[in-house]
Design a protein around this motif. Structure first.
Motif, PDB file in Angstrom:
ATOM      1  N   UNK A 689       0.706  -1.557  -0.198  1.00  0.00           N
ATOM      2  CA  UNK A 689      -0.264  -0.296   0.086  1.00  0.00           C
ATOM      3  C   UNK A 689       0.791   1.619  -0.355  1.00  0.00           C
ATOM      4  N   UNK A 690       1.967   1.037   1.011  1.00  0.00           N
ATOM      5  CA  UNK A 690       2.483   2.163   0.538  1.00  0.00           C
ATOM      6  C   UNK A 690       3.685   2.483  -0.472  1.00  0.00           C
ATOM      7  N   UNK A 691       3.332   1.725  -0.677  1.00  0.00           N
ATOM      8  CA  UNK A 691       4.361   1.558  -2.451  1.00  0.00           C
ATOM      9  C   UNK A 691       3.700   1.973  -3.488  1.00  0.00           C
ATOM     10  N   UNK A 692       2.494   1.885  -3.605  1.00  0.00           N
ATOM     11  CA  UNK A 692       1.414   2.410  -4.582  1.00  0.00           C
ATOM     12  C   UNK A 692       0.872   3.728  -4.489  1.00  0.00           C
ATOM     13  N   UNK A 693       1.168   4.219  -2.937  1.00  0.00           N
ATOM     14  CA  UNK A 693       0.671   5.522  -2.473  1.00  0.00           C
ATOM     15  C   UNK A 693       1.571   6.318  -2.846  1.00  0.00           C
ATOM     16  N   UNK A 694       3.215   6.230  -2.680  1.00  0.00           N
ATOM     17  CA  UNK A 694       4.346   6.493  -3.275  1.00  0.00           C
ATOM     18  C   UNK A 694       4.130   7.066  -4.622  1.00  0.00           C
ATOM     19  N   UNK A 695       4.079   6.111  -5.558  1.00  0.00           N
ATOM     20  CA  UNK A 695       4.082   5.659  -7.209  1.00  0.00           C
ATOM     21  C   UNK A 695       3.063   7.041  -7.845  1.00  0.00           C
ATOM     22  N   UNK A 696       1.901   6.776  -6.806  1.00  0.00           N
ATOM     23  CA  UNK A 696       0.593   7.418  -7.410  1.00  0.00           C
ATOM     24  C   UNK A 696      -0.031   6.752  -8.289  1.00  0.00           C
ATOM     25  N   UNK A 697      -0.099   5.866  -8.419  1.00  0.00           N
ATOM     26  CA  UNK A 697      -0.365   4.393  -9.171  1.00  0.00           C
ATOM     27  C   UNK A 697      -1.524   3.394  -8.178  1.00  0.00           C
ATOM     28  N   UNK A 856      -7.905   4.423 -15.824  1.00  0.00           N
ATOM     29  CA  UNK A 856      -6.797   4.426 -15.000  1.00  0.00           C
ATOM     30  C   UNK A 856      -5.824   4.298 -16.328  1.00  0.00           C
ATOM     31  N   UNK A 857      -6.032   3.787 -17.266  1.00  0.00           N
ATOM     32  CA  UNK A 857      -5.356   3.642 -18.233  1.00  0.00           C
ATOM     33  C   UNK A 857      -5.035   5.365 -18.468  1.00  0.00           C
ATOM     34  N   UNK A 858      -5.529   6.139 -18.379  1.00  0.00           N
ATOM     35  CA  UNK A 858      -5.103   7.813 -18.648  1.00  0.00           C
ATOM     36  C   UNK A 858      -4.472   8.178 -17.200  1.00  0.00           C
ATOM     37  N   UNK A 859      -4.308   7.919 -16.740  1.00  0.00           N
ATOM     38  CA  UNK A 859      -3.341   7.919 -15.395  1.00  0.00           C
ATOM     39  C   UNK A 859      -2.402   7.050 -15.073  1.00  0.00           C
TER      40      UNK A 859
END
Length: 860
Positions: A689-697, A856-859
């Motif tokens: 979860x931390x990794x996803x937040x940091x990557x904003x993905x 999600x494709x355009x972000x």
């Protein structure tokens, strides 16, 4: 279980081209029927026999010269691509591709599939082969344009050959020649490429362009000379005008998509050359078909026969002669395609033979040795065998064992029928040649699938229907002097050609209609679905036998699975829009992979969808070419050979330093088995979860796994600890054969030390080597290795630009540089999909499938 409903609106386009071909064929029959309304078939046969032997010899010599010049098409194209291929191999490939391509118009039998199978063994990529095919097409277009344009400009006012007014004729010719001159100027002086549709064309240079012009014009002039030698020349018709009409007829035959342009080519010439009596022109055209189409086809069959004889002798004697060293690998991969064409032509020959009267002299000889009932049965059996061979040709192309067995017996029956119904030695000889080639190539037909399980495409049904309709029309044309009466159906006589034709035509139509109805109305097979609990054992068995780590993606549970009917093999896929996207190559043995690819294509066709395979490569690419799909390079996959992997040497200094830094900082590495993973899952969830937040993905899907406890429980997990606390992890994708090891999710916490990624990967490679794995797969570098090659698709030009300048979207080039430091072997990976405009939609559907949706494709 989830299903996708049939949508007729999605499938209409599959019937459009076959419908157009059928309509064109009907119009052709009307034109030819009108042209010969006042003649009898025997008049045409008499004109055919009246052609002097010297003219036939001249036409045969010109045919040989034409096919010799055609080999230069491929020679120039291979030189344009820049790959070294010997002239003997190029020449034989070109001859076989053109000989079979001239006689058939099915996508499965085009020169593309044949050339790919041969040239791929010489190091040519899918893009290279597409370039070769396109280059040959451009050379042909140049030659046709020059012939037609010259004829239009040279036309004398009042001439009727081109049926154009003087002004329109000059305008038409000028436009064609200006287009050729523009191409030559661009090819000679342009420095940049041009884009036409989805293709990028690099100028070939002045010498190669001039060679295209010379070879194309000379070859097509020689081909026109073959027909010119066989037909009479009316007053006012010069060879230049004749060659222009010939070029237009060739274009008409190609555009019609009728097999071999049969009838279309003849109809255009009948309309254009009205000064030539129809029987003389049609007699010359029959001789032209025999010399320029059937004779090279027979020679190609003989080449295949020589190959099979050599291969059998090599197997028995375990010796290889120099002359056969390159013939054997050349023809082996394309045997099913070639035999399929030969059998299809054999079926057409039997049908046309059954529709036309036998030779009186031979029939009279038969009456002394063959009873009338046997003659009648043989005539009917020959036509029935003919329609059976037309149907079985598609099964042969799909390598069905049952189709091979039935073909052998039908060829035997056809040979017997040819001799018993009219002593047709020529027909029996061709069937015998096809039979011998088929028998010797039995090993190529190994698929145990049922013939009825194979859905027949609209194009194939239209082609079979056209041949059957042609034979029926020829039969009525040959016997139209006989008044119809109901008694004809029950008339049995030595010279009863019309009654035999009626009975044979009815039998053929009824059998074909019955087969088509049975094929179309049979119950649909069970639909694929996401695996049920009791099916995971089959998946596990297949995974234990695969060499590809990507197969582990099935365990994410977000894909549908198509199982092999009688084995633990499967194909995973998902639906996005109208695209049915298979992930990777099917999992199973080579025969099972081929079965699954065809089964998937048939499933998609039934649903009116678009067949797509994502991230495929290696030796399986020919399977997708056989389906009629185009190959588009996605990028290159990095694989590291573990048996020689170490941290010694100056090339690995950076990796050694990263490992030492991590260890000095208190880092440690371990691999945790699935059974010991449960208490660690909360910590792994927090890191993810931390990794996803940091990557904003957001989580990706389909080709990679998404974090879930159920998914991770399937795998061993590599951990990096810092002072005992987990700071990074990656789940492993193993293979049961120890051929390859890879990772899927690789995520780091905020407290992971610098260089943790290098440390994790280095330790994993060392661990994999110790466990006996041969390769470590670092995954694909998207868009890498896309070259701006001649006639390369626009996708390659766009992909290369994004790779070099797309840092704002994704660090394509940086990812490749990072993986390079492990000194990997780069292997290309492709998208197999329909070409043309459908490619763009397929790429969009795949992208949304992986990203999880349009938003999600355009972000990120």
């Amino acid at each position: 279980m989830s299903h996708v409903a049939d949508d007729p609106a999605m499938a209409w386009h599959r019937w459009l081209a076959p419908l157009v071909s059928a309509i064109v064929f009907v119009l052709v029959i009307i034109v030819v029927h009108h042209a010969v309304a006042s003649y009898h078939l025997r008049d045409i046969v008499a004109e055919l026999r009246a052609i002097p032997a010297s003219r036939i010899a001249l036409a045969g010599s010109l045919t040989a010269l034409s096919y010799l010049l055609l080999t230069l098409y491929d020679t120039m194209a291979v030189r344009y691509v820049g790959k070294p291929v010997s002239y003997p191999r190029t020449a034989l490939t070109s001859f076989i591709a053109f000989a079979f391509g001239h006689n058939m118009s099915f996508a499965a039998f085009t020169g593309t599939a044949i050339r790919y199978r041969v040239y791929s063994t010489q190091g040519l990529t899918a893009v290279d082969v597409a370039t070769v095919v396109s280059f040959c097409a451009v050379t042909t277009a140049i030659g046709l344009s020059v012939l037609a344009g010259s004829a239009a400009l040279a036309a004398v006012p009042g001439t009727t050959a081109l049926h154009l007014g003087h002004i329109w004729s000059r305008l038409f010719g000028t436009c064609l020649l200006v287009a050729v001159l523009a191409y030559l100027a661009w090819a000679s002086f342009a420095r940049g490429s041009i884009v036409i549709g989805a293709w990028q064309i690099r100028p070939p240079g002045a010498r190669l362009a001039l060679a295209q012009l010379c070879v194309g014009v000379v070859e097509l002039s020689v081909a026109a000379g073959v027909l010119w030698a066989l037909v009479p020349h009316p007053d006012g018709l010069d060879f230049v005008t004749f060659a222009g009409v010939f070029a237009i007829a060739v274009v008409g035959g190609v555009v019609s998509q009728v097999p071999g342009g049969l009838g279309v080519f003849e109809a255009i010439l009948l309309l254009a050359l009205r000064g030539v009596p129809a029987p003389q022109l049609l007699g010359g055209l029959l001789a032209y078909r025999a010399l320029y189409y059937l004779a090279p086809l027979a020679l190609a069959a003989a080449a295949l026969l020589a190959h099979e004889l050599h291969r059998q002798r090599t197997r028995l004697a375990q010796v290889r002669r120099t002359a056969g060293g390159w013939i054997t690998p050349l023809l082996l991969p394309i045997a099913p395609q070639l035999i399929g064409v030969l059998v299809f032509v054999a079926g057409g020959v039997l049908l046309l033979s059954g529709a036309t009267p036998g030779l009186d002299t031979r029939i009279r000889e038969l009456r002394h040795v063959v009873p009338l009932p046997l003659l009648e049965v043989s005539h009917l059996a020959g036509s029935v065998a003919g329609v059976g061979l037309l149907v079985l040709a598609r099964g042969l192309y799909r390598r069905l064992r049952a189709a091979w067995h039935l073909t052998v017996w039908l060829l035997v029956a056809g040979i017997c029928a040819s001799l018993l119904k009219g002593l047709d030695f020529e027909e029996a000889s061709y069937l015998g040649l096809v039979l011998l080639v088929t028998l010797l190539s039995g090993a190529a037909f190994y698929r145990p699938a049922s013939i009825m399980s194979q859905r027949f495409t609209a194009g194939w049904l239209a082609s079979v229907g056209i041949i059957v309709a042609l034979s029926v029309w020829v039969g009525f044309l040959a016997n139209r002097h006989v008044p119809y009466s109901n008694e004809l159906w029950w008339t049995f006589a030595l010279h009863g050609d019309a009654p035999r034709m009626l009975r044979a035509s009815l039998a053929v139509i009824v059998l074909l209609a019955g087969f088509v109805a049975a094929n179309l109305l049979q119950p649909a097979p069970a639909e694929p679905h996401t695996p049920e609990p009791d099916e995971w054992a089959r998946i596990g068995t297949a995974l234990a036998q695969t060499d590809a780590s990507l197969a582990n993606a099935v365990l994410a549970g977000d894909k549908r699975v198509l199982f092999h009917r009688d084995a633990d093999a499967f194909l995973m896929y998902q639906v996005s829009g109208q695209s049915w996207v298979g992930l990777g190559d099917p999992v199973g043995s080579a025969p099972q992979r081929q079965d699954l690819v065809w089964a998937f294509r048939e499933l998609v066709d039934r649903r009116g969808g678009r067949t797509v395979f994502y991230q495929v490569g290696g030796p399986n690419l020919s399977l997708y070419v056989d389906l009629g799909l185009s190959l588009v390079k996605l990028g290159e996959e990095a694989r590291i050979a573990l048996d020689g992997f170490s941290l010694e040497g100056s090339a690995r200094a950076e990796l050694r330093q990263a490992r030492r830094r991590a260890e000095r900082a208190g880092g440690s590495f371990e691999v945790v088995a699935p059974a010991a993973l449960e208490p660690l899952l909360p910590r792994l969830r927090a890191i993810s979860d931390t990794w996803l937040d940091d990557k904003a993905t957001a989580e990706k899907r389909f080709s990679v796994g998404a974090f879930s406890e159920d998914y991770l429980r399937h795998f061993a997990v590599a951990l990096v600890r810092l002072e005992g606390s987990i700071v990074a992890f990656a789940n492993l994708w193993p293979t049961g054969t120890r051929e390859e090891l890879s990772i899927d999710l690789m995520r780091f916490g905020r407290d992971a030390p610098a260089g943790a990624m290098d440390y994790l990967l280095v330790e994993l490679m060392l661990w994999g080597r110790a466990q006996g794995y041969r390769w470590f797969n670092l995954g694909m570098a998207p868009l890498s290795g896309l070259e701006s090659r001649a006639l390369a698709p626009l996708w390659h030009r766009m992909g290369g630009f994004l790779y070099r300048h797309g840092e704002a979207f994704y660090n394509f080039e940086g990812l490749r540089r990072y993986k390079e430091k492990f000194d990997p072997v780069w292997e290309p990976r492709y998208l197999a999909s329909p070409g043309g405009l459908q490619l763009a939609r397929a790429l969009y559907d795949v992208s949304t499938l992986i990203s999880g949706g349009l938003r999600e494709l355009v972000t990120k």
